[in-house]
Scaffold this active site. Structure first.
Site, short mmCIF file in Angstrom:
data_model
loop_
_atom_site.label_atom_id
_atom_site.label_comp_id
_atom_site.label_asym_id
_atom_site.label_seq_id
_atom_site.Cartn_x
_atom_site.Cartn_y
_atom_site.Cartn_z
N LYS A 16 46.29 28.29 45.10
CA LYS A 16 47.13 29.02 44.15
C LYS A 16 48.48 29.29 44.82
O LYS A 16 48.54 29.64 45.99
CB LYS A 16 46.49 30.37 43.80
N LYS B 33 43.01 29.10 48.25
CA LYS B 33 42.52 29.09 46.87
C LYS B 33 43.27 28.07 46.02
O LYS B 33 43.07 27.98 44.81
CB LYS B 33 42.70 30.49 46.25
N1 C2G Z 1 41.03 38.21 34.42
C1 C2G Z 1 40.56 38.61 33.17
N2 C2G Z 1 41.13 38.12 32.05
C2 C2G Z 1 42.18 37.26 32.13
C3 C2G Z 1 42.68 36.87 33.39
C4 C2G Z 1 42.09 37.37 34.54
O1 C2G Z 1 39.60 39.40 33.09
N3 C2G Z 1 42.73 36.78 30.97
C5 C2G Z 1 40.39 38.75 35.62
C6 C2G Z 1 39.73 37.67 36.47
O2 C2G Z 1 38.44 37.34 35.97
C7 C2G Z 1 39.66 38.36 37.84
C8 C2G Z 1 40.91 39.25 37.83
O3 C2G Z 1 41.35 39.35 36.45
O4 C2G Z 1 38.49 39.19 37.90
C9 C2G Z 1 42.04 38.69 38.66
O5 C2G Z 1 42.30 37.37 38.21
P1 C2G Z 1 43.08 36.37 39.22
O6 C2G Z 1 44.28 37.05 39.75
O7 C2G Z 1 43.19 35.05 38.55
O8 C2G Z 1 42.02 36.29 40.41
P2 C2G Z 1 41.32 34.98 41.01
O9 C2G Z 1 42.34 33.97 41.37
O10 C2G Z 1 40.23 34.65 40.09
O11 C2G Z 1 40.80 35.54 42.42
O12 C2G Z 1 37.65 36.52 45.80
C10 C2G Z 1 37.91 36.50 44.42
C11 C2G Z 1 39.25 35.85 44.11
O13 C2G Z 1 40.29 36.43 44.89
C12 C2G Z 1 39.55 36.01 42.63
#
Ligand code: C2G
Length: 132
Positions: free
Chosen positions: A46, A44
């Site tokens: 990340k 990803k």
């Molecule tokens: N999120 C949110 N508001 C934020 C930050 C994050 O609602 N200010 C939500 C994201 O939309 C996601 C969840 O929190 O639904 C987790 O965010 P991340 O850890 O950044 O996940 P991500 O890297 O988007 O991974 O297969 C799907 C991926 O693994 C998603």
């Protein structure tokens, strides 16, 4: 029992994540969170500050979270929905549309992302503090 499933890295857990987890849990009775492994985070593009084990331990301490499973790849979601008898798949709406293929297996809900906080913003702000 209505079962909910969501995915993410959840690094440097913050109130935007908790807001998502709370709303996801409120849609049902049981929330499973699939947390990205360190290896999958590389795919990803990340780099999480906390290791998978520590991010998992933190998530398991959250009152809204009932079960934590690993997310190893992009392809596991259908099998996860089937294996965990999921009724509702939830993601923040920055992912809107990306997982609509799951509609053949469960309800798909995209929740509004919490504005004003993100893990990358935390990292950037802390860099500013460190550099003075
Ligand atoms: N999120 C949110 N508001 C934020 C930050 C994050 O609602 N200010 C939500 C994201 O939309 C996601 C969840 O929190 O639904 C987790 O965010 P991340 O850890 O950044 O996940 P991500 O890297 O988007 O991974 O297969 C799907 C991926 O693994 C998603």
């Amino acid at each position: 029992m209505k079962k909910v499933l969501t995915y993410g890295t959840f690094d440097l857990l913050h109130w935007g994540h908790v807001n998502l987890l709370k709303r996801a849990k409120d849609l049902g009775d049981h929330l499973t969170v699939a947390i990205s492994t360190d290896e999958f985070n590389k795919i990803k593009n990340k780099k999480a500050y906390h290791s998978f084990d520590n991010r998992k331990m933190i998530l398991e301490s959250i009152r809204y979270v009932d079960k934590v499973i690993p997310e190893d790849n992009w392809e596991q979601k259908i099998q996860d929905v089937i294996d965990n008898e999921i009724d509702i798949f939830v993601m923040g709406d920055d992912w809107k549309g990306h997982f609509d293929f799951l509609k053949d297996y469960c309800e798909v809900v995209y929740l509004p992302r919490t504005i004003g906080i993100s893990t990358s913003q935390i990292k950037d702000d802390l860099k500013l503090v460190k550099n003075g």
